[in-house]
Design a protein around this motif. Structure first.
Motif, PDB file in Angstrom:
ATOM      1  N   HIS A 177      18.125   2.169  -1.689  1.00 51.08           N
ATOM      2  CA  HIS A 177      17.772   1.336  -3.058  1.00 51.08           C
ATOM      3  C   HIS A 177      17.815   2.194  -4.071  1.00 51.08           C
ATOM      4  N   SER A 178      18.433   1.586  -5.181  1.00 52.05           N
ATOM      5  CA  SER A 178      18.786   2.445  -6.665  1.00 52.05           C
ATOM      6  C   SER A 178      17.480   2.814  -7.259  1.00 52.05           C
ATOM      7  N   ARG A 179      17.462   3.923  -7.955  1.00 50.93           N
ATOM      8  CA  ARG A 179      16.413   4.430  -8.533  1.00 50.93           C
ATOM      9  C   ARG A 179      16.585   4.390 -10.079  1.00 50.93           C
ATOM     10  N   ASN A 180      15.512   4.185 -10.708  1.00 54.00           N
ATOM     11  CA  ASN A 180      15.283   3.985 -12.172  1.00 54.00           C
ATOM     12  C   ASN A 180      15.693   5.383 -12.905  1.00 54.00           C
ATOM     13  N   ALA A 181      15.557   5.307 -14.051  1.00 54.17           N
ATOM     14  CA  ALA A 181      15.540   6.572 -15.020  1.00 54.17           C
ATOM     15  C   ALA A 181      14.341   7.670 -14.400  1.00 54.17           C
ATOM     16  N   SER A 182      13.443   7.471 -14.018  1.00 55.48           N
ATOM     17  CA  SER A 182      12.415   8.214 -13.537  1.00 55.48           C
ATOM     18  C   SER A 182      12.265   8.863 -12.277  1.00 55.48           C
ATOM     19  N   TYR A 183      13.720   8.420 -11.467  1.00 55.71           N
ATOM     20  CA  TYR A 183      14.003   8.754 -10.066  1.00 55.71           C
ATOM     21  C   TYR A 183      13.217   7.900  -9.237  1.00 55.71           C
ATOM     22  N   SER A 184      12.682   6.784  -9.481  1.00 57.42           N
ATOM     23  CA  SER A 184      11.592   6.255  -8.528  1.00 57.42           C
ATOM     24  C   SER A 184      12.150   4.723  -8.340  1.00 57.42           C
ATOM     25  N   VAL A 185      11.792   4.335  -7.152  1.00 64.55           N
ATOM     26  CA  VAL A 185      12.163   2.710  -6.726  1.00 64.55           C
ATOM     27  C   VAL A 185      11.096   1.902  -7.035  1.00 64.55           C
ATOM     28  N   ALA A 186      11.538   0.787  -7.511  1.00 62.46           N
ATOM     29  CA  ALA A 186      10.525  -0.017  -7.955  1.00 62.46           C
ATOM     30  C   ALA A 186       9.988  -1.015  -6.950  1.00 62.46           C
ATOM     31  N   PHE A 187       8.725  -1.032  -6.982  1.00 56.44           N
ATOM     32  CA  PHE A 187       7.763  -1.942  -5.887  1.00 56.44           C
ATOM     33  C   PHE A 187       8.255  -1.126  -4.446  1.00 56.44           C
ATOM     34  N   PRO A 188       8.104   0.154  -4.318  1.00 53.59           N
ATOM     35  CA  PRO A 188       8.379   0.564  -2.941  1.00 53.59           C
ATOM     36  C   PRO A 188       7.223   0.081  -1.855  1.00 53.59           C
ATOM     37  N   GLY A 189       7.614   0.538  -0.797  1.00 52.65           N
ATOM     38  CA  GLY A 189       6.578   0.240   0.513  1.00 52.65           C
ATOM     39  C   GLY A 189       7.266  -0.717   1.481  1.00 52.65           C
ATOM     40  N   VAL A 190       6.561  -0.954   2.705  1.00 53.20           N
ATOM     41  CA  VAL A 190       7.065  -1.558   4.014  1.00 53.20           C
ATOM     42  C   VAL A 190       5.732  -2.504   4.108  1.00 53.20           C
ATOM     43  N   ARG A 191       6.315  -3.563   4.976  1.00 57.38           N
ATOM     44  CA  ARG A 191       5.322  -4.257   5.944  1.00 57.38           C
ATOM     45  C   ARG A 191       5.395  -4.418   7.138  1.00 57.38           C
ATOM     46  N   LEU A 192       4.767  -3.524   8.026  1.00 55.41           N
ATOM     47  CA  LEU A 192       4.914  -3.421   9.364  1.00 55.41           C
ATOM     48  C   LEU A 192       4.219  -4.400  10.034  1.00 55.41           C
ATOM     49  N   SER A 193       3.428  -5.297   9.532  1.00 58.53           N
ATOM     50  CA  SER A 193       3.075  -6.478  10.169  1.00 58.53           C
ATOM     51  C   SER A 193       2.742  -7.532   9.156  1.00 58.53           C
ATOM     52  N   ARG A 194       2.399  -8.760   9.819  1.00 56.25           N
ATOM     53  CA  ARG A 194       2.738  -9.711   9.015  1.00 56.25           C
ATOM     54  C   ARG A 194       1.390  -9.746   7.882  1.00 56.25           C
ATOM     55  N   PRO A 195       1.574  -9.825   6.385  1.00 59.88           N
ATOM     56  CA  PRO A 195       0.442  -9.685   5.484  1.00 59.88           C
ATOM     57  C   PRO A 195       0.233 -11.097   5.173  1.00 59.88           C
ATOM     58  N   GLU A 196      -0.564 -11.163   4.011  1.00 65.02           N
ATOM     59  CA  GLU A 196      -0.996 -12.340   3.547  1.00 65.02           C
ATOM     60  C   GLU A 196       0.237 -12.958   2.859  1.00 65.02           C
ATOM     61  N   LYS A 197       0.262 -14.315   2.810  1.00 66.28           N
ATOM     62  CA  LYS A 197       1.511 -15.018   2.047  1.00 66.28           C
ATOM     63  C   LYS A 197       1.655 -14.351   0.717  1.00 66.28           C
ATOM     64  N   PRO A 198       2.722 -13.799   0.405  1.00 66.83           N
ATOM     65  CA  PRO A 198       2.976 -13.505  -0.997  1.00 66.83           C
ATOM     66  C   PRO A 198       3.106 -14.583  -2.011  1.00 66.83           C
ATOM     67  N   LYS A 199       2.553 -14.142  -3.212  1.00 64.80           N
ATOM     68  CA  LYS A 199       2.091 -15.154  -4.191  1.00 64.80           C
ATOM     69  C   LYS A 199       2.866 -14.815  -5.597  1.00 64.80           C
ATOM     70  N   THR A 200       3.071 -13.389  -5.794  1.00 64.70           N
ATOM     71  CA  THR A 200       3.528 -12.776  -6.923  1.00 64.70           C
ATOM     72  C   THR A 200       4.832 -11.940  -6.561  1.00 64.70           C
ATOM     73  N   VAL A 201       5.511 -11.627  -7.613  1.00 62.77           N
ATOM     74  CA  VAL A 201       6.655 -10.566  -7.557  1.00 62.77           C
ATOM     75  C   VAL A 201       6.419  -9.442  -7.056  1.00 62.77           C
ATOM     76  N   GLY A 202       5.003  -9.118  -7.320  1.00 60.01           N
ATOM     77  CA  GLY A 202       4.542  -7.543  -7.083  1.00 60.01           C
ATOM     78  C   GLY A 202       4.320  -7.420  -5.573  1.00 60.01           C
ATOM     79  N   ASP A 203       3.871  -8.701  -4.929  1.00 61.61           N
ATOM     80  CA  ASP A 203       3.674  -8.846  -3.335  1.00 61.61           C
ATOM     81  C   ASP A 203       4.965  -8.529  -2.668  1.00 61.61           C
ATOM     82  N   LEU A 204       5.972  -8.290  -3.188  1.00 60.81           N
ATOM     83  CA  LEU A 204       7.509  -8.391  -2.405  1.00 60.81           C
ATOM     84  C   LEU A 204       8.016  -6.981  -2.771  1.00 60.81           C
ATOM     85  N   PRO A 205       7.678  -6.025  -1.745  1.00 63.33           N
ATOM     86  CA  PRO A 205       8.121  -4.632  -1.931  1.00 63.33           C
ATOM     87  C   PRO A 205       9.669  -4.695  -1.469  1.00 63.33           C
ATOM     88  N   GLU A 206      10.201  -3.331  -1.747  1.00 62.01           N
ATOM     89  CA  GLU A 206      11.632  -3.129  -1.417  1.00 62.01           C
ATOM     90  C   GLU A 206      11.705  -3.346   0.261  1.00 62.01           C
TER      91      GLU A 206
END
Length: 324
Positions: A177-206
């Motif tokens: 994924h692309s990196r921002n000016a701070s050399y970071s990826v927005a909303f990093p993280g993975v889901r290796l098992s079924r999570p709760e149903k996502p409700k917000t944009v922040g619930d969807l990691p890269e």
């Protein structure tokens, strides 16, 4: 030199000398000739008829005869405050079913590069309504399960797979994924098992990022990016005829445009994507994302420098293009 908008259809010609595709009233476009040929022309086979429509961001609809393939279909395009400097990760996920239904057709396959909302948001609805199979990372797989997409419609891939769909093949390429000016990826993280149903944009990691190379039977090969970074060793040798290249999100990645164009062996056609403001409606001409750097003129100048024979097609929303 600025990129010119292209009208209804663009035809790839392996021996063409165009740098920026120019507009014409008819279905075949006469290219401008601003650079001398340096890259070798591609040998072309009889082409399978296919039509490409850009959904904005990294999204595409590809119609191959009566069969439809989608890539990162995001049509809901609601505001999160991102382009107003007031980004709210608690923005509720919203699905614009009317716009989706009008534009996606009857897809059989959905390719998902990663799980951020501007790529994944509409995938569960489309899969549930049409029965299409969605392919993506383990994170995409688990988020789709959480959104009640049946596991029978989901395929987890991670890079290296070459999948045969008859009229086309899909090669999966592990990417970044692309990196921002701070050399970071927005909303990093993975889901290796079924999570709760996502409700917000922040619930969807890269959840890791993929690229896809789609090769039409007896037709062109097309490389699709969902974010503006890549693993150079993974794409070297792919040599697509057409490359949908994500515009650089910041200057954090060294020589991004030069490296990706060279690694892909100077495609005959480059279509810049992920350069638009995806929080406004699908009105043409597209409104640019003001944070995209370099700007379009600079990107086109880089293409001209690295690969003078490459045609740059600056797409407009929902406009049918034919390459082949």
């Amino acid at each position: 030199m600025s990129g010119q908008r292209v009208g209804r259809r663009v035809f790839l010609r392996g021996a063409g000398g165009a740098t920026v595709a120019s507009v014409a009233a008819a279905s075949v476009f006469a290219p401008s000739t601003t650079g001398q040929a340096q890259a070798a022309p591609r040998a072309r086979k009889k082409s399978t008829a296919a039509t490409f429509r850009w959904f904005g961001t990294a999204g595409w609809r590809i119609d191959i005869g009566a069969r439809t393939l989608l890539i990162d279909p995001y049509l809901s395009r609601y505001s999160t405050g991102m382009f107003d400097g007031k980004f709210n990760p608690a923005t509720e996920l919203t699905v614009d079913t009317e716009t989706i239904d009008e534009n996606v057709g009857k897809p059989e396959t959905i390719l998902v590069t990663h799980s951020h909302w501007d790529h994944f948001n509409d995938v569960p609805y489309i899969a549930q309504k049409t029965g299409a199979r969605a392919l993506g990372t383990m994170t995409t797989y688990n988020l789709a399960l959480a959104c009640d997409v049946p596991s029978s419609q989901l395929s987890q891939v991670k890079g290296g797979e070459v999948l045969d769909f008859g009229a086309y093949t899909v090669e999966v390429v592990a990417s970044l994924h692309s990196r921002n000016a701070s050399y970071s990826v927005a909303f990093p993280g993975v889901r290796l098992s079924r999570p709760e149903k996502p409700k917000t944009v922040g619930d969807l990691p890269e959840g890791d990022t993929l690229n896809f190379q789609v090769t039409l039977k007896d037709g062109p090969s097309v490389f699709f990016m969902g974010a503006s970074d890549f693993v150079e060793r993974n794409v070297t040798g792919l040599s697509p005829d057409i490359a949908m290249i994500a515009m650089q999100a910041s200057g954090s990645t060294y020589d991004y445009a030069e490296r990706v164009i060279t690694a892909l062996n100077r495609p005959s056609v480059i279509v810049p994507v992920h350069w638009d403001d995806f929080e406004v409606e699908l009105d043409n001409p597209p409104k640019p994302d003001p944070s995209t750097k370099p700007h379009m003129d600079d990107f086109i100048a880089t293409v001209q420098k690295i690969s003078p024979r490459t045609k740059v097609v600056v797409p407009e929303y929902l406009t049918p293009y034919q390459f082949g």
